[in-house]
Design a protein around this motif. Structure first.
Motif, short mmCIF file in Angstrom:
data_model
loop_
_atom_site.label_atom_id
_atom_site.label_comp_id
_atom_site.label_asym_id
_atom_site.label_seq_id
_atom_site.Cartn_x
_atom_site.Cartn_y
_atom_site.Cartn_z
N ARG A 1 -9.93 9.10 2.69
CA ARG A 1 -8.56 10.04 3.76
C ARG A 1 -8.82 9.13 4.57
N TRP A 2 -9.33 7.93 5.59
CA TRP A 2 -9.27 7.02 6.48
C TRP A 2 -7.26 5.12 5.56
N SER A 3 -8.11 5.73 4.38
CA SER A 3 -7.36 4.37 3.57
C SER A 3 -6.05 4.91 3.41
N LEU A 4 -5.65 6.39 2.75
CA LEU A 4 -4.31 6.62 2.40
C LEU A 4 -3.50 6.76 3.66
N LEU A 5 -4.26 7.33 5.05
CA LEU A 5 -3.67 7.98 6.01
C LEU A 5 -3.09 6.81 6.48
N ILE A 6 -3.78 5.01 6.33
CA ILE A 6 -3.41 3.65 6.78
C ILE A 6 -2.24 3.50 6.53
N ARG B 1 -4.84 3.53 17.39
CA ARG B 1 -4.10 4.34 17.93
C ARG B 1 -3.56 5.59 17.88
N ASN B 2 -2.84 5.93 16.42
CA ASN B 2 -1.97 6.38 16.23
C ASN B 2 -2.78 7.23 15.02
N LEU B 3 -4.29 6.95 14.95
CA LEU B 3 -5.11 7.56 13.60
C LEU B 3 -5.89 7.62 14.31
N GLY B 4 -6.99 7.04 15.82
CA GLY B 4 -7.73 7.50 16.95
C GLY B 4 -8.79 7.71 15.97
N MET B 5 -9.00 6.33 15.07
CA MET B 5 -10.48 6.14 14.48
C MET B 5 -11.01 5.04 14.77
N ALA B 6 -12.29 4.60 15.22
CA ALA B 6 -13.21 4.32 15.58
C ALA B 6 -12.86 2.30 15.26
N ARG B 7 -12.94 1.30 15.46
CA ARG B 7 -12.73 0.23 15.45
C ARG B 7 -12.97 -0.47 14.40
N ASN B 8 -14.39 -0.11 14.03
CA ASN B 8 -15.06 -0.69 13.41
C ASN B 8 -14.52 0.15 11.82
N ILE B 9 -14.18 1.69 11.65
CA ILE B 9 -14.32 2.51 10.42
C ILE B 9 -12.83 1.62 9.35
N LEU B 10 -11.57 1.51 11.51
CA LEU B 10 -10.09 0.52 10.97
C LEU B 10 -10.48 -0.73 9.57
N SER B 11 -11.52 -1.60 10.35
CA SER B 11 -11.41 -2.63 10.82
C SER B 11 -12.03 -3.24 8.31
N ASP B 12 -12.92 -2.24 8.86
CA ASP B 12 -13.83 -1.47 7.58
C ASP B 12 -12.52 -1.56 6.06
N ARG B 13 -11.94 -0.38 6.69
CA ARG B 13 -10.83 0.33 5.65
C ARG B 13 -9.54 -0.83 5.16
N LEU B 14 -9.28 -1.32 6.26
CA LEU B 14 -8.61 -2.96 6.12
C LEU B 14 -9.10 -3.49 5.31
N ARG B 15 -10.16 -4.01 5.76
CA ARG B 15 -10.68 -5.27 4.59
C ARG B 15 -10.26 -4.83 3.06
N LYS B 16 -11.07 -3.75 2.41
CA LYS B 16 -11.28 -3.03 1.62
C LYS B 16 -9.47 -2.79 0.79
N LEU B 17 -8.22 -2.21 1.71
CA LEU B 17 -6.91 -2.28 1.33
C LEU B 17 -6.76 -3.37 1.14
N LEU B 18 -6.71 -4.76 1.88
CA LEU B 18 -6.54 -6.30 1.76
C LEU B 18 -7.53 -7.14 0.68
N ASP B 19 -8.08 -6.63 0.00
CA ASP B 19 -9.81 -6.58 -1.06
C ASP B 19 -8.78 -6.11 -2.15
N ALA B 20 -8.51 -4.86 -1.88
CA ALA B 20 -7.58 -3.95 -3.15
C ALA B 20 -5.63 -4.44 -3.49
N GLY B 21 -5.82 -5.34 -2.52
CA GLY B 21 -4.23 -5.67 -2.90
C GLY B 21 -3.02 -4.89 -2.88
N VAL B 22 -3.75 -3.96 -1.63
CA VAL B 22 -2.15 -2.74 -0.98
C VAL B 22 -1.95 -3.60 -0.21
#
Length: 143
Positions: free
Chosen positions: A19-24, A40-61
């Motif tokens: 869910r979070w990755s697709l919303l990002i 702010r827009n997603l209302g998610m915790a910093r650690n979860i956002l950091s993790d999903r951003l890292r995964k999306l960066l690693d995936a080349g998205v």
């Protein structure tokens, strides 16, 4: 980032399927590029956002880039791989509009910038342009 999974759907879900990755990704299409704005827009915790951003960066998205305003911040931008997710996001949006809202219930809509008209409904098509139904398609597994 490769997966041993032989199914393209499973590989796609491994890369961007929570869910979070697709919303990002959705927010990135809407022009949200900074960590704080995403949070702010997603209302998610910093650690979860950091993790999903890292995964999306690693995936080349996503990729990072210097802030467009010249500040010391970095921004997250969709790569070509990320931009190619646009039909996926549109298909999910249209499915949600069709299946998850009452007929008179208000919701956002996707429109063409130039004309302001609603985006046409997405439908798989046969090679000659006819609508492809589920019973007219089959997955051919590789040996």
């Amino acid at each position: 980032m490769t997966s041993p999974e032989p199914c393209p759907v499973a590989r796609a879900l491994d890369a961007i399927g929570d869910r979070w990755s697709l919303l990002i990704v959705r927010d990135a299409f809407d022009g949200v590029q900074r960590f704080g704005d995403l949070q702010r827009n997603l209302g998610m915790a910093r650690n979860i956002l950091s993790d999903r951003l890292r995964k999306l960066l690693d995936a080349g998205v996503l990729q990072t880039q210097p802030a467009s305003d010249g500040s010391a911040y970095q921004e997250y931008a969709l790569t070509a791989k990320g931009l190619s997710l646009f039909p996926v996001v549109v298909a999910l949006r249209q499915w949600g509009e069709d299946q998850l809202f009452a007929p008179d219930e208000a919701h956002s809509s996707l429109v063409e910038k130039a004309s302001g008209r609603p985006v046409a409904r997405m439908q798989p098509q046969t090679a000659d342009g006819h609508v492809l139904t589920p019973d007219a398609a089959v997955v051919r597994k590789m040996a």
